[in-house]
Enzyme design. Structure first.
Site, PDB file in Angstrom:
ATOM      1  N   ASN A 150      17.615  15.124  14.288  1.00 31.61           N
ATOM      2  CA  ASN A 150      17.419  14.941  12.846  1.00 31.61           C
ATOM      3  C   ASN A 150      18.714  14.352  12.310  1.00 31.61           C
ATOM      4  OD1 ASN A 150      16.940  15.071  10.115  1.00 31.61           O
ATOM      5  ND2 ASN A 150      17.198  17.292   9.967  1.00 31.61           N
ATOM      6  N   TRP A 151      18.682  13.050  12.052  1.00 30.61           N
ATOM      7  CA  TRP A 151      19.913  12.368  11.631  1.00 30.61           C
ATOM      8  C   TRP A 151      20.283  12.667  10.188  1.00 30.61           C
ATOM      9  CZ3 TRP A 151      19.505   6.617  13.708  1.00 30.61           C
ATOM     10  CH2 TRP A 151      19.493   6.647  15.103  1.00 30.61           C
ATOM     11  N   LYS A 152      19.341  13.201   9.436  1.00 28.13           N
ATOM     12  CA  LYS A 152      19.547  13.404   7.986  1.00 28.13           C
ATOM     13  C   LYS A 152      19.945  12.075   7.348  1.00 28.13           C
ATOM     14  CE  LYS A 152      20.917  18.010   9.220  1.00 28.13           C
ATOM     15  NZ  LYS A 152      21.395  19.306   8.798  1.00 28.13           N
TER      16      LYS A 152
ATOM     17  N   HIS B 191      11.994  20.835   5.988  1.00 28.19           N
ATOM     18  CA  HIS B 191      13.376  21.160   6.349  1.00 28.19           C
ATOM     19  C   HIS B 191      14.008  21.959   5.209  1.00 28.19           C
ATOM     20  CE1 HIS B 191      17.593  20.707   7.398  1.00 28.19           C
ATOM     21  NE2 HIS B 191      17.197  20.404   8.607  1.00 28.19           N
TER      22      HIS B 191
ATOM     23  N   GLU C 106      16.784  21.802   3.871  1.00 26.56           N
ATOM     24  CA  GLU C 106      17.490  20.977   2.872  1.00 26.56           C
ATOM     25  C   GLU C 106      16.507  20.384   1.869  1.00 26.56           C
ATOM     26  OE1 GLU C 106      19.578  18.512   5.696  1.00 26.56           O
ATOM     27  OE2 GLU C 106      20.729  20.274   6.327  1.00 26.56           O
TER      28      GLU C 106
ATOM     29  N   GLU D  88      14.296  27.281  12.203  1.00 27.53           N
ATOM     30  CA  GLU D  88      15.674  26.930  11.896  1.00 27.53           C
ATOM     31  C   GLU D  88      16.255  27.937  10.896  1.00 27.53           C
ATOM     32  OE1 GLU D  88      16.513  22.550  12.691  1.00 27.53           O
ATOM     33  OE2 GLU D  88      15.772  22.668  10.649  1.00 27.53           O
TER      34      GLU D  88
ATOM     35  N   GLY E  46      24.064  23.456  10.535  1.00 23.50           N
ATOM     36  CA  GLY E  46      25.288  22.746  10.165  1.00 23.50           C
ATOM     37  C   GLY E  46      26.497  23.650   9.999  1.00 23.50           C
TER      38      GLY E  46
ATOM     39  N   SER F 250      22.646  24.348  14.833  1.00 26.48           N
ATOM     40  CA  SER F 250      23.869  24.202  15.635  1.00 26.48           C
ATOM     41  C   SER F 250      23.609  24.193  17.143  1.00 26.48           C
ATOM     42  CB  SER F 250      24.890  25.282  15.249  1.00 26.48           C
ATOM     43  OG  SER F 250      25.225  25.167  13.871  1.00 26.48           O
TER      44      SER F 250
ATOM     45  N   GLY G 248      20.626  18.595  14.592  1.00 24.32           N
ATOM     46  CA  GLY G 248      21.246  17.797  13.534  1.00 24.32           C
ATOM     47  C   GLY G 248      22.494  17.100  14.046  1.00 24.32           C
ATOM     48  N   GLY G 249      23.646  17.674  13.744  1.00 23.23           N
ATOM     49  CA  GLY G 249      24.942  17.058  14.032  1.00 23.23           C
ATOM     50  C   GLY G 249      25.084  16.494  15.439  1.00 23.23           C
TER      51      GLY G 249
HETATM   52  C1  PEP Z   1      18.973  20.429  11.330  1.00 20.98           C
HETATM   53  O1  PEP Z   1      19.348  19.698  10.440  1.00 20.98           O
HETATM   54  O2  PEP Z   1      17.773  20.558  11.507  1.00 20.98           O
HETATM   55  C2  PEP Z   1      19.965  21.127  12.138  1.00 20.98           C
HETATM   56  C3  PEP Z   1      19.547  22.071  12.923  1.00 20.98           C
HETATM   57  O3  PEP Z   1      21.286  20.760  11.987  1.00 20.98           O
HETATM   58  P1  PEP Z   1      22.512  21.199  12.938  1.00 20.98           P
HETATM   59  O4  PEP Z   1      22.053  20.992  14.365  1.00 20.98           O
HETATM   60  O5  PEP Z   1      23.632  20.272  12.566  1.00 20.98           O
HETATM   61  O6  PEP Z   1      22.807  22.625  12.661  1.00 20.98           O
END
Ligand code: PEP
Length: 252
Positions: free
Chosen positions: A11-13, A96, A98, A168, A174, A214, A235-236
């Site tokens: 998930n690049w956001k 999500h 966010e 999640e 994040g 994470s 994500g990251g």
């Molecule tokens: C996400 O945005 O779905 C996520 C899990 O981010 P991260 O891996 O950076 O915690």
């Protein structure tokens, strides 16, 4: 051992320009060739045409990060399932945390989106998860069960066997604070149990349930080897070629 194929979904956001996205996917497809995991990149809308083109003939599937449930109309700034489908999108991430927090997405909206995505031949990746307060209050199971139950309202067994649910925990997104394997497994098992209650064991055995929060090159292997965790929404770490490659190839 289940027959479910492990998914590594990025998930690049709101990261990477269209040009950067194509460059990244051109490299990623070399690294991901022949991988046993299903590889998905969840990219910004404007990156979809280039990424879908770059991913052609590879084992990389393309996800959008949102969609509107209506087919067309006066919804300024929104994008429909038909638009995404025409570009070659396979999956759409919905719900999500966010989007729930910053854009007011409700469980009812997520349910409408899931129906529209499935009707157009794409597959939703439905996100759910508790806040830190909810975990501390001991209501994680109730909260996640509620979110998933509403998201699935009115869907057929066939639909539910195809879709993907991503657990999640908001406190792990994040933050670098990953849920332990046991914490993640516990809630993914609760979600599978709910699917079994609603649709039966055969469907629950097919539905893929990811963990997100994470996930990184170091923790992917043990998380993904838990019996009810079928991969990760990342994500990251999905923005870095080396880290994402290791997550895709967690089994090595
Ligand atoms: C996400 O945005 O779905 C996520 C899990 O981010 P991260 O891996 O950076 O915690």
């Amino acid at each position: 051992m289940s027959n479910r194929v492990i998914m590594a979904a990025g998930n690049w956001k709101m990261n990477k320009t269209p040009k950067e996205a194509v460059e990244f996917v051109n490299e990623l497809k070399k690294l991901a060739a022949g991988a046993k995991s299903e590889v998905v990149v969840g990219v910004p809308f404007v990156c979809i045409p280039g990424v879908a083109e770059a991913a052609k003939g590879s084992n990389i599937k393309v996800a959008a990060q949102n969609v509107h449930w209506e087919a067309s109309g006066a919804y300024t700034g929104e994008v429909s399932c038909g638009m995404l489908k025409e570009l070659g999108v396979d999956y759409v991430i919905i719900g999500h945390s966010e989007r729930r927090e910053y854009f007011g997405e409700t469980d009812e909206m997520i349910n409408k989106k899931a129906k529209a995505i499935l009707a157009s031949g794409m597959i939703p990746i439905i996100c759910c998860g508790e806040s830190l307060t909810q975990r501390e209050q001991g209501v994680t199971a109730e909260h996640v069960r509620y979110q998933v139950k509403i998201a699935l309202l009115g869907l057929s067994a066939e639909d539910v066997s195809r879709l993907v649910i991503a657990y999640e925990p908001i406190w792990a997104i994040g933050t670098g604070k990953t849920a332990t394997d046991e914490q993640a497994e516990e809630v993914c098992a609760i979600i599978r149990q709910l699917v079994a209650e609603l649709y039966g064991n055969d469907v629950a055995e097919k539905t893929r349930i990811l963990y997100g929060g994470s996930v990184n090159a170091q923790n992917a292997k043990s998380l993904f080897s838990m019996p009810n965790i079928d991969g990760g929404l990342v994500g990251g770490a999905s923005l870095k070629l080396n880290a994402f490659e290791k997550i895709i190839k967690h089994y090595e």
